[in-house]
Design a protein around this motif. Structure first.
Motif, PDB file in Angstrom:
ATOM      1  N   GLY A   7       0.805  -1.214   0.000  1.00  0.00           N
ATOM      2  CA  GLY A   7       0.000   0.000   0.000  1.00  0.00           C
ATOM      3  C   GLY A   7       0.835   1.260   0.000  1.00  0.00           C
ATOM      4  O   GLY A   7       0.303   2.361   0.038  1.00  0.00           O
ATOM      5  N   THR A   8       2.172   1.112  -0.033  1.00  0.00           N
ATOM      6  CA  THR A   8       3.061   2.268  -0.061  1.00  0.00           C
ATOM      7  C   THR A   8       4.150   2.030  -1.099  1.00  0.00           C
ATOM      8  O   THR A   8       4.378   0.904  -1.546  1.00  0.00           O
ATOM      9  N   SER A   9       4.854   3.098  -1.454  1.00  0.00           N
ATOM     10  CA  SER A   9       6.003   2.941  -2.351  1.00  0.00           C
ATOM     11  C   SER A   9       7.090   2.110  -1.677  1.00  0.00           C
ATOM     12  O   SER A   9       7.863   1.415  -2.343  1.00  0.00           O
ATOM     13  N   ASP A  10       7.130   2.172  -0.341  1.00  0.00           N
ATOM     14  CA  ASP A  10       8.102   1.361   0.401  1.00  0.00           C
ATOM     15  C   ASP A  10       7.889  -0.123   0.149  1.00  0.00           C
ATOM     16  O   ASP A  10       8.846  -0.883   0.009  1.00  0.00           O
ATOM     17  N   SER A  11       6.628  -0.547   0.107  1.00  0.00           N
ATOM     18  CA  SER A  11       6.346  -1.967  -0.099  1.00  0.00           C
ATOM     19  C   SER A  11       6.831  -2.431  -1.471  1.00  0.00           C
ATOM     20  O   SER A  11       7.284  -3.571  -1.623  1.00  0.00           O
ATOM     21  N   LEU A  12       6.765  -1.552  -2.457  1.00  0.00           N
ATOM     22  CA  LEU A  12       7.254  -1.911  -3.790  1.00  0.00           C
ATOM     23  C   LEU A  12       8.773  -2.015  -3.806  1.00  0.00           C
ATOM     24  O   LEU A  12       9.341  -2.888  -4.466  1.00  0.00           O
ATOM     25  N   ALA A  13       9.427  -1.126  -3.051  1.00  0.00           N
ATOM     26  CA  ALA A  13      10.888  -1.201  -2.943  1.00  0.00           C
ATOM     27  C   ALA A  13      11.303  -2.483  -2.226  1.00  0.00           C
ATOM     28  O   ALA A  13      12.331  -3.092  -2.564  1.00  0.00           O
ATOM     29  N   ILE A  14      10.510  -2.902  -1.250  1.00  0.00           N
ATOM     30  CA  ILE A  14      10.781  -4.160  -0.553  1.00  0.00           C
ATOM     31  C   ILE A  14      10.630  -5.336  -1.510  1.00  0.00           C
ATOM     32  O   ILE A  14      11.451  -6.260  -1.526  1.00  0.00           O
ATOM     33  N   CYS A  15       9.579  -5.312  -2.326  1.00  0.00           N
ATOM     34  CA  CYS A  15       9.406  -6.368  -3.337  1.00  0.00           C
ATOM     35  C   CYS A  15      10.599  -6.416  -4.283  1.00  0.00           C
ATOM     36  O   CYS A  15      11.062  -7.497  -4.675  1.00  0.00           O
ATOM     37  N   ASP A  16      11.092  -5.247  -4.642  1.00  0.00           N
ATOM     38  CA  ASP A  16      12.255  -5.171  -5.526  1.00  0.00           C
ATOM     39  C   ASP A  16      13.457  -5.856  -4.890  1.00  0.00           C
ATOM     40  O   ASP A  16      14.209  -6.577  -5.569  1.00  0.00           O
ATOM     41  N   GLU A  17      13.641  -5.671  -3.585  1.00  0.00           N
ATOM     42  CA  GLU A  17      14.739  -6.335  -2.882  1.00  0.00           C
ATOM     43  C   GLU A  17      14.517  -7.847  -2.829  1.00  0.00           C
ATOM     44  O   GLU A  17      15.454  -8.624  -3.027  1.00  0.00           O
ATOM     45  N   LEU A  18      13.281  -8.253  -2.566  1.00  0.00           N
ATOM     46  CA  LEU A  18      12.981  -9.686  -2.496  1.00  0.00           C
ATOM     47  C   LEU A  18      13.170 -10.357  -3.851  1.00  0.00           C
ATOM     48  O   LEU A  18      13.565 -11.522  -3.927  1.00  0.00           O
ATOM     49  N   ASN A  19      12.884  -9.616  -4.915  1.00  0.00           N
ATOM     50  CA  ASN A  19      13.033 -10.176  -6.266  1.00  0.00           C
ATOM     51  C   ASN A  19      14.481 -10.521  -6.597  1.00  0.00           C
ATOM     52  O   ASN A  19      14.747 -11.342  -7.487  1.00  0.00           O
ATOM     53  N   LYS A  20      15.414  -9.894  -5.904  1.00  0.00           N
ATOM     54  CA  LYS A  20      16.834 -10.135  -6.171  1.00  0.00           C
ATOM     55  C   LYS A  20      17.310 -11.468  -5.596  1.00  0.00           C
ATOM     56  O   LYS A  20      18.387 -11.937  -5.932  1.00  0.00           O
ATOM     57  N   ASP A  21      16.509 -12.037  -4.703  1.00  0.00           N
ATOM     58  CA  ASP A  21      16.882 -13.298  -4.054  1.00  0.00           C
ATOM     59  C   ASP A  21      15.896 -14.386  -4.475  1.00  0.00           C
ATOM     60  O   ASP A  21      14.721 -14.343  -4.109  1.00  0.00           O
ATOM     61  N   VAL A  22      16.372 -15.348  -5.238  1.00  0.00           N
ATOM     62  CA  VAL A  22      15.483 -16.388  -5.780  1.00  0.00           C
ATOM     63  C   VAL A  22      14.886 -17.260  -4.673  1.00  0.00           C
ATOM     64  O   VAL A  22      13.911 -17.984  -4.903  1.00  0.00           O
ATOM     65  N   ASN A  23      15.468 -17.202  -3.490  1.00  0.00           N
ATOM     66  CA  ASN A  23      14.967 -18.016  -2.380  1.00  0.00           C
ATOM     67  C   ASN A  23      13.868 -17.325  -1.575  1.00  0.00           C
ATOM     68  O   ASN A  23      13.347 -17.900  -0.623  1.00  0.00           O
ATOM     69  N   LYS A  24      13.522 -16.112  -1.963  1.00  0.00           N
ATOM     70  CA  LYS A  24      12.536 -15.354  -1.208  1.00  0.00           C
ATOM     71  C   LYS A  24      11.219 -15.274  -1.995  1.00  0.00           C
ATOM     72  O   LYS A  24      10.995 -14.362  -2.787  1.00  0.00           O
ATOM     73  N   SER A  25      10.345 -16.260  -1.806  1.00  0.00           N
ATOM     74  CA  SER A  25       9.032 -16.254  -2.447  1.00  0.00           C
ATOM     75  C   SER A  25       8.064 -15.458  -1.581  1.00  0.00           C
ATOM     76  O   SER A  25       8.077 -15.575  -0.351  1.00  0.00           O
ATOM     77  N   TYR A  26       7.228 -14.673  -2.215  1.00  0.00           N
ATOM     78  CA  TYR A  26       6.324 -13.829  -1.437  1.00  0.00           C
ATOM     79  C   TYR A  26       5.010 -13.582  -2.169  1.00  0.00           C
ATOM     80  O   TYR A  26       4.913 -13.742  -3.391  1.00  0.00           O
ATOM     81  N   ILE A  27       4.021 -13.188  -1.387  1.00  0.00           N
ATOM     82  CA  ILE A  27       2.732 -12.749  -1.894  1.00  0.00           C
ATOM     83  C   ILE A  27       2.538 -11.309  -1.424  1.00  0.00           C
ATOM     84  O   ILE A  27       2.749 -11.006  -0.246  1.00  0.00           O
ATOM     85  N   LEU A  28       2.146 -10.448  -2.321  1.00  0.00           N
ATOM     86  CA  LEU A  28       1.937  -9.040  -1.980  1.00  0.00           C
ATOM     87  C   LEU A  28       0.449  -8.761  -1.837  1.00  0.00           C
ATOM     88  O   LEU A  28      -0.338  -9.053  -2.740  1.00  0.00           O
ATOM     89  N   SER A  29       0.070  -8.185  -0.710  1.00  0.00           N
ATOM     90  CA  SER A  29      -1.330  -7.829  -0.449  1.00  0.00           C
ATOM     91  C   SER A  29      -1.531  -6.330  -0.624  1.00  0.00           C
ATOM     92  O   SER A  29      -0.824  -5.529  -0.018  1.00  0.00           O
TER      93      SER A  29
END
Length: 249
Positions: A7-29
């Motif tokens: 719900g914030t630009s911060d959450s998108l930046a966090i997703c960007d960081e998680l995307n760099k690590d193939v071991n970090k699977s996530y669901i964004l709400s």
């Protein structure tokens, strides 16, 4: 699996960081179609809609969630409180990304720091005539109710849903600035001058929300600022640097 509450630009930046690590699977709400559109650039695994506490508990169990990353808006306190409780109920980890408070960095003296909208409206009634509402569309009804006989100028997201809600409250083109931020100090100055603003109400939204740019523009024009501070929550775990997110998982 990680559940990122967005719900914030911060959450998108966090997703960007998680995307760099193939071991970090996530669901964004996310809670809005607009938020989903923005998030689709970063993630393909998105759920749309508001999660109640029961919804969140069920979702955690059904999707084998092991960690909640709470990157919701600093003022979405009920969501954060629910997420903390859900993490305890399901015995999973909870991490809060919290924007650093900038109030202590402000040197401008013509500011009023308050705890809630009621206090902000009291000051607005006393000191303002043409009042800039820089807190978004969510609580506009309260300002309209509690600051009568003043001209309110609200800057809101340029979506049909938000504009319709503003119109239903009785606001029209003279009261609405529909733009997506964050905004520069220069743009804020020109906005305040164009609309002859003599009081600004804002939230302590942090760097990503363009908070300092609003205050600095007021300082340049000697306009008083009312700042609604964040509610203090005792988070189980907090980080202030998005780059640290993969280190704490």
């Amino acid at each position: 699996m990680i559940l990122v509450l967005g719900g914030t630009s911060d959450s998108l930046a966090i997703c960007d960081e998680l995307n760099k690590d193939v071991n970090k699977s996530y669901i964004l709400s996310v809670t809005t179609e607009y938020g989903k559109d923005l998030a689709s650039i970063y993630s393909k695994n998105i759920i749309l809609g508001k999660l109640t506490k029961d919804d969140m508990v069920a979702f955690i169990k059904e999707n084998n969630i092991e960690t909640i990353i709470d990157a919701t808006h600093p003022y979405a306190v009920e969501v954060s409180k629910n997420a903390i409780e859900c993490s305890k109920i399901t015995n999973i980890d909870y991490i809060r990304y919290e924007r650093k408070s900038l109030i202590e960095d402000i040197t401008y003296k013509n500011i009023f720091v308050v705890d809630d909208i009621d206090e902000a409206c009291e000051i607005a009634n006393e000191k303002g005539n043409t009042i800039f509402i820089g807190t978004g569309s969510k609580n506009l009804n309260q300002y309209i109710e509690k600051v009568p006989n003043k001209k309110l100028i609200a800057r809101v997201l340029p979506t049909s849903e938000v504009l319709i809600s503003c119109e239903k409250l009785g606001l029209n083109g003279d009261n609405i600035i529909a733009m997506k931020g964050p905004f520069s100090q220069c743009l804020n100055e020109e906005t305040y001058k164009q609309y002859k603003i003599d009081l600004v109400i804002t939230k302590e939204s942090g760097v990503a929300g363009g908070f300092l740019e609003k205050v600095l523009a007021c300082e340049k024009l000697n306009i008083p600022v009312v700042i609604i501070r964040r509610e203090k929550i005792n988070y189980p775990s907090v980080i202030h640097d998005i780059k640290q997110i993969t280190l704490v998982l």
